[in-house]
Design an enzyme around this catalytic site. Structure first.
Site, PDB file in Angstrom:
ATOM      1  N   ASN A  35       0.835  -1.191   0.000  1.00 54.93           N
ATOM      2  CA  ASN A  35       0.000   0.000   0.000  1.00 54.93           C
ATOM      3  C   ASN A  35       0.878   1.252   0.000  1.00 54.93           C
ATOM      4  O   ASN A  35       1.762   1.396   0.851  1.00 54.93           O
ATOM      5  CB  ASN A  35      -0.892   0.024   1.245  1.00 54.93           C
ATOM      6  CG  ASN A  35      -1.567  -1.305   1.497  1.00 54.93           C
ATOM      7  OD1 ASN A  35      -2.270  -1.820   0.647  1.00 54.93           O
ATOM      8  ND2 ASN A  35      -1.322  -1.870   2.675  1.00 54.93           N
ATOM      9  N   HIS A  90      11.404  -5.559  -1.005  1.00 51.44           N
ATOM     10  CA  HIS A  90      10.401  -5.954  -2.004  1.00 51.44           C
ATOM     11  C   HIS A  90       9.243  -4.960  -2.025  1.00 51.44           C
ATOM     12  O   HIS A  90       8.855  -4.452  -3.088  1.00 51.44           O
ATOM     13  CB  HIS A  90       9.902  -7.361  -1.658  1.00 51.44           C
ATOM     14  CG  HIS A  90       8.832  -7.897  -2.565  1.00 51.44           C
ATOM     15  ND1 HIS A  90       9.037  -8.947  -3.418  1.00 51.44           N
ATOM     16  CD2 HIS A  90       7.531  -7.546  -2.738  1.00 51.44           C
ATOM     17  CE1 HIS A  90       7.933  -9.210  -4.085  1.00 51.44           C
ATOM     18  NE2 HIS A  90       6.992  -8.368  -3.679  1.00 51.44           N
ATOM     19  N   GLU A  91       8.668  -4.691  -0.850  1.00 49.43           N
ATOM     20  CA  GLU A  91       7.509  -3.793  -0.808  1.00 49.43           C
ATOM     21  C   GLU A  91       7.895  -2.371  -1.209  1.00 49.43           C
ATOM     22  O   GLU A  91       7.111  -1.664  -1.850  1.00 49.43           O
ATOM     23  CB  GLU A  91       6.884  -3.807   0.578  1.00 49.43           C
ATOM     24  CG  GLU A  91       6.431  -5.184   1.057  1.00 49.43           C
ATOM     25  CD  GLU A  91       5.589  -5.939   0.039  1.00 49.43           C
ATOM     26  OE1 GLU A  91       4.739  -5.298  -0.617  1.00 49.43           O
ATOM     27  OE2 GLU A  91       5.783  -7.152  -0.113  1.00 49.43           O
TER      28      GLU A  91
END
Length: 836
Positions: A260, A290-291
Site C-alpha cells: 500500500n 520488495h515492498e
C-alpha cells in the site's frame, strides 16, 4: 458476488474517469461493524450512459447520484447501478460494513495477550468494496481524502500522513492518484517507533504486546529501510513519490506483506518474539526491500489489468534480492533466492498447473489469483535477471527508468515495459519474450564431454526444452570445472541454441565436478553426469563458494523432484555435508526442505523412520560443531522436529539443556511441544499448561496446532469439529489446526487413526472458501492436505476433488499443486523402492 470481468472493466474505463474519493470510516461502532461513507467524483464521456459501483455492505443506508436518491435495496450482486450519467458526476454512498477475519477487507483481530483489538485494511485483490463503495479496478486511479473516527486510545494510519484533529478523530493527507486495491487504514493501540531519512518521515507500528521486541529490532528495520531508499533513488532516478513511509506489522496477515503506498502492511511474525536466525533477518530485509520496490513498480506505475500482476511481483522480487545483495549486509541474498524462492518456483513450474510467466488468461479479477505463485514471483524474477544479462545491465536500468518516467501515476502493460527496454538497448526482445515469458516449464541443462586421459577434448552444453514447448529459451549462465573445491575453469556461456560448443573447456583437465549454471544465474534443472554426481559430497565439503554449493544442491533437489535422483541419496548427502554448511540461508532452508519433503513423503514409509533418525543425528552433529549461540538455533530446530527421543524432548520442553539461543525461547519451546504432541508423548493438559505460560497470539495458535496433532481419536474429533463445525475461526486459527491435523501420519501407527479422515477432508472442501475467504482457503488446502498419505487412492480422491465444480478455482489450484507433490512421491517410491 461475481468477479469483475475484464470486458466489464474495459467498458467502464472507456466510459468514466474518476477524479477523487472522499472517504469517512467510523471504527467506533463496536466489534462487528463499522460505518463507511464515501463521496466519489467522476466524469463520463457519454452523458446519459450508465455504469456501476462495486459494494459489499452489511447494510446500505443511502445512495445519491448527482443529488438524486437511489434505492439502497437496488444493490444486486455487489453492484450499485448508476443510471443517466452526466458529464461530471458525484455519487455518495453510506453503508454499514462488517469487519472480516479472513485477512481481507477491514480485518479485525484480538490479541489474547491483553485483549486489545487491532484493525487493518487489505483491499487486494477485490476486497476494497467490503470497506467502501468504489470503482474497483486497477486502471481507474484517483486521489483519496480519508477521515477516520476511532476509539480514543487508538492511533490511526493510512496511505496519507495521519493527523489527529480531536480525540478519536483523524484526517489523512490527500494522496496522489492510486488504484483502489492499495487503499488501507490501520487503527488500534499500536506501539510506534519513528525516524526520518532523506526528508522522508518513517514509522514502524506493531501491536502493544510486541512493543519491547520492536524497540530491540527497530534499528535493524530502519537501517534496511534507509539503505533501500538510497539504492532505489540512485537506481530509478525518481524520488519516492508518496510522502511519508509507514510499515505496520499487523496480526493475522494472509501474505508476507502488501505494498500500500505510504503504508505498507506486513505480517507481524517479522517482529521476532525471541530467538531468530540470520536467515530470518534476511527474509525480513528482503520483504522490506520488495515492498519498497513496489512504490515505484506497481504503485507509481500500475498494471492495466490483473493479467500483468506477474510484472509487479516479478520486478519487486528481482529488485528486492538485488537491493539486499548490493545495498545491505545480506550479500548472500542471491543464494537465499536460489534455495528458497527458486525451489518453490521450480516445484510449480514442473507441475501440471504450470503456466507462462506472462500472458496467462485472466478473464475476471479472481482468476488472476490462480497464477499468483512461484512462477509469477521466482521464475518472473529469474526472467528479469536474465533480461539484464541479455541486454546489459545499463540498458536494462535505462529501460526501467524510461518505463517509470513515461507512465508515472498511470497504468501500463508488459508490452510498454518491454518497449522501454528495447528502446534503451536497441535490441528486439520478440524472441526473448517468446522463450522466457510466453512459454512454460523448466529446461534441462547438462554437459556432454569427450575426454582423453583426464583432459577434455570436446564439451557441449545441451539444453532440452520441456515436452510440448515450441519456443527455445536462451540462457546466460556460467559453467565450472571443479576439483577439490577449486574451480579450475569457469566460463560464461550464452546458449541460444539446443547445443552450444564450449571451446574454452577443451584442453583443460576434467574436473571431478562439471557444473552447469554454477552461479545459479538461469532457470533450469541441472543434470549431473555420473562422475560429477559421485563427486558431490567431497566437492560440497571442499568448496568455499556458496553459489557453487547452491548449484549442486539445486541439481540434487531437482533430480529427486523429477525422479532422476534417489531421494535417499539426497538424504545421505545431507547427513554427510549439511552439518558443515556455514551459509545460513543454505543451512536453514535445506534443513526445512529435507525434513518436510523427504521422510514419509519422497522416501517410502518403511524407510522413513531411519531417514528421520539420520536427520536428527545430523542436527546433533551440527550442534557439536557450532560455537555461535545463534547458529545453534537451526540444528536445534531440526532435532526438535525429527527426534523420537522422549527424554530429550522432555528436557527441552522444560528448558533444561537447550542449546544456544534456543534456551529460554518460547517459540522453540512450542516446537518441542508440538513434536511431543504428534508423537503422543503428552496429553491435552500438558499443552494447556504450556499455553498458560504463554498468553500471546502465537501461544494460542501453537496450542491449537499441538492439540490437533495428538494421535488420539478424541483429539482428532475435537480438531475436526473446530475446523468444519459451526465455530467461527480466524484465518490463522484454521491454518494452525490444519497444520497439526495430519502431522504425525505414518508415525506410531497414526495412519490407522487418520486414514478415515482423508476422504472426509476432500469432501468438506467446497465449504472452506465460504468460511475462510478465497486467499486463506488456498493456504488452508496446502496446509491441511494429507501429504504423508502417499497412496494411489489418495491421489484418486484428489483428482476427483479437482474435477468437482463445487470447489473454487483457487481450491482446485491448491489441490493440483498438492497432488503433483503426491504423484512425484509415488513415482519415487516405485522407481527407487526401499533402502539404498
Amino acid at each position: 458476488m461475481g468477479s469483475l470481468l475484464r470486458t466489464e472493466a474495459q467498458e467502464r474505463a472507456g466510459l468514466i474517469d474518476v477524479t477523487g474519493y472522499d472517504l469517512s470510516l467510523d471504527l467506533d461502532q463496536g466489534d462487528e461493524n463499522f460505518g463507511s461513507a464515501v463521496t466519489i467524483t467522476f466524469t463520463c464521456r457519454r452523458p446519459g450512459a450508465a455504469t456501476f459501483l462495486d459494494l459489499q455492505a452489511e447494510t446500505v443506508t443511502s445512495i445519491a447520484l448527482n443529488g438524486v436518491a437511489l434505492d439502497p435495496a437496488s444493490v444486486t450482486d455487489g453492484r450499485v447501478i448508476l443510471p443517466g450519467l452526466q458529464g461530471e458526476n458525484t455519487v455518495q454512498v453510506e453503508s454499514v460494513m462488517r469487519y472480516r477475519h479472513d485477512g481481507e477487507g477491514l480485518h479485525r483481530a484480538v490479541d489474547p495477550a491483553d485483549g486489545r483489538h487491532y484493525v487493518y485494511g487489505m483491499s487486494f485483490l477485490d476486497a476494497g468494496p467490503s470497506i467502501y463503495a468504489c470503482f474497483d479496478q486497477p486502471d481507474l486511479k484517483a486521489p483519496y481524502d480519508v477521515r477516520v473516527r476511532a476509539p480514543h486510545d487508538w492511533i490511526v494510519g493510512g496511505n496519507g500522513a495521519a493527523k489527529q484533529t480531536a480525540p478519536g478523530e483523524w484526517t489523512l493527507a490527500t494522496t496522489p492518484p492510486m488504484s483502489t486495491y492499495f487503499v488501507t487504514v490501520c487503527a488500534g493501540p499500536y506501539a510506534a517507533e519513528t525516524d526520518e531519512h532523506d526528508g522522508i518521515p518513517l514509522g514502524i507500528y506493531v501491536r502493544a504486546s510486541l512493543a519491547r521486541q520492536l524497540r530491540e529490532q527497530r534499528d535493524e528495520i530502519f537501517e534496511v529501510t534507509k539503505q533501500s531508499f538510497d539504492y532505489y533513488h540512485q537506481l530509478f532516478g525518481i524520488r519516492y513519490p508518496w510522502g511519508k513511509y509507514d510499515q505496520f506489522f499487523v496480526p493475522e496477515f494472509n501474505a508476507g506483506a502488501m505494498e500500500n503506498p505510504g503504508c505498507v502492511t506486513l505480517r507481524d511474525e517479522y517482529i521476532f518474539r525471541g530467538a531468530h536466525t540470520r536467515t530470518q533477518l534476511l527474509t525480513r530485509a528482503n520483504t522490506i526491500a520488495h515492498e519498497m520496490a513496489h512504490m515505484w513498480f506497481g504503485d507509481l506505475v500500475t498494471m492495466q489489468w490483473w493479467d500483468d500482476l506477474w510484472l509487479n511481483e516479478s520486478f519487486a522480487e528481482y529488485m528486492a534480492h538485488r537491493t539486499s545483495a548490493e545495498a545491505t549486509r545480506y550479500a548472500e541474498a542471491w543464494v537465499d533466492f536460489g534455495i528458497a524462492r527458486k525451489t518453490w518456483g521450480y516445484g510449480v513450474d514442473r507441475s501440471p498447473s504450470t503456466h507462462p510467466v506472462a500472458g496467462a488468461s485472466a478473464p475476471d479479477a479472481k482468476s488472476a489469483l490462480t497464477n499468483f505463485d512461484g512462477i509469477s514471483y521466482a521464475k518472473g524474477a529469474s526472467a528479469l535477471r536474465q533480461l539484464a544479462l541479455y541486454v546489459g545491465d545499463g540498458a536494462f536500468v535505462a529501460g526501467v527508468r524510461k518505463h517509470l518516467t513515461d507512465n508515472s501515476f498511470g497504468n501500463a502493460t508488459m508490452d510498454d515495459f518491454l518497449a522501454a527496454v528495447e528502446h534503451a538497448s536497441g535490441r528486439s526482445l520478440a524472441e526473448w519474450t517468446r522463450g522466457w515469458l510466453r512459454s512454460s516449464g523448466v529446461d534441462d541443462i547438462r554437459l556432454e564431454v569427450e575426454e582423453h586421459d583426464g583432459v577434455v577434448a570436446r564439451a557441449e552444453l545441451v539444453v532440452t526444452r520441456p515436452a510440448g514447448s515450441t519456443s527455445f529459451r536462451s540462457h546466460v549462465l556460467d559453467v565450472a570445472s571443479i576439483n577439490e573445491g577449486v574451480a579450475m575453469a569457469t566460463i560464461r556461456v550464452h546458449a541460444d541454441r539446443p547445443r552450444t560448443d564450449l571451446p574454452d573447456l577443451a584442453g583443460t583437465a576434467r574436473g571431478y565436478l562439471l557444473l552447469p549454471n554454477s552461479s545459479d544465474l538461469t532457470w533450469a534443472t541441472t543434470q549431473l553426469d555420473v562422475e560429477s554426481l559421485a563427486a558431490v559430497p567431497g566437492e560440497l565439503l571442499a568448496t568455499d563458494d556458496p553459489l557453487v554449493r547452491l548449484a549442486v544442491w539445486s541439481a540434487l533437489l531437482g533430480g529427486a523432484d523429477t525422479g532422476r535422483v534417489d531421494p535417499q541419496r539426497v538424504v545421505h548427502v545431507f547427513a554427510e555435508c549439511w552439518p558443515h554448511e556455514d551459509t545460513t540461508s543454505l543451512s536453514d532452508m535445506l534443513a526445512g526442505l529435507v525434513r518436510v519433503l523427504y521422510p514419509y513423503r519422497l522416501v517410502p514409509q518403511a524407510d522413513s523412520a531411519h531417514v528421520q533418525a539420520m536427520l536428527a543425528d545430523a542436527g546433533l552433529r551440527r550442534l557439536d560443531l557450532v560455537e555461535d549461540p545463534q547458529a545453534a538455533l537451526t540444528p536445534a530446530r531440526l532435532v526438535a522436529a525429527t527426534t523420537t527421543d522422549a527424554d530429550l524432548l522432555a528436557r527441552w520442553a522444560a528448558d533444561d539443556g537447550r542449546p544456544g539461543s534456543a534456551a529460554g525461547d518460547t517459540d522453540f519451546g512450542w516446537q518441542v511441544v508440538r513434536r511431543q504432541a504428534a508423537l503422543g508423548l503428552i496429553d491435552a493438559a500438558a499443552i494447556d499448561t504450556a499455553r498458560a505460560r504463554d498468553d500471546s497470539l502465537s501461544g494460542h495458535l501453537s496450542a491449537l496446532s499441538a492439540r490437533a496433532a495428538r494421535p488420539t481419536d478424541e483429539a482428532k474429533r475435537w480438531a475436526w469439529d473446530q475446523l468444519y463445525g459451526e465455530r467461527a475461526l480466524s484465518n490463522y486459527e484454521a491454518l494452525s489446526l490444519a497444520e497439526g491435523f495430519f502431522a504425525g501420519y505414518g508415525e506410531n501407527g497414526a495412519d490407522e487413526l487418520l486414514r478415515g479422515y482423508v476422504d472426509r477432508f476432500f469432501g468438506e472442501l467446497p465449504a472452506v472458501p465460504r468460511k475462510l475467504g478465497d486467499m486463506a482457503a488456498e493456504k488452508f488446502v496446502m496446509a491441511a492436505f494429507p501429504h504423508r498419505a502417499v497412496e494411489p487412492a489418495v491421489a484418486d480422491a484428489a483428482r476427483a476433488a479437482i474435477a468437482n465444480p463445487d470447489n473454487t478455482p483457487g481450491v482446485r489450484r491448491a489441490l493440483a499443486d498438492s497432488l503433483d507433490r503426491l504423484d512425484r512421491a509415488l513415482v519415487a517410491h516405485e522407481k527407487f523402492g526401499g533402502t539404498v
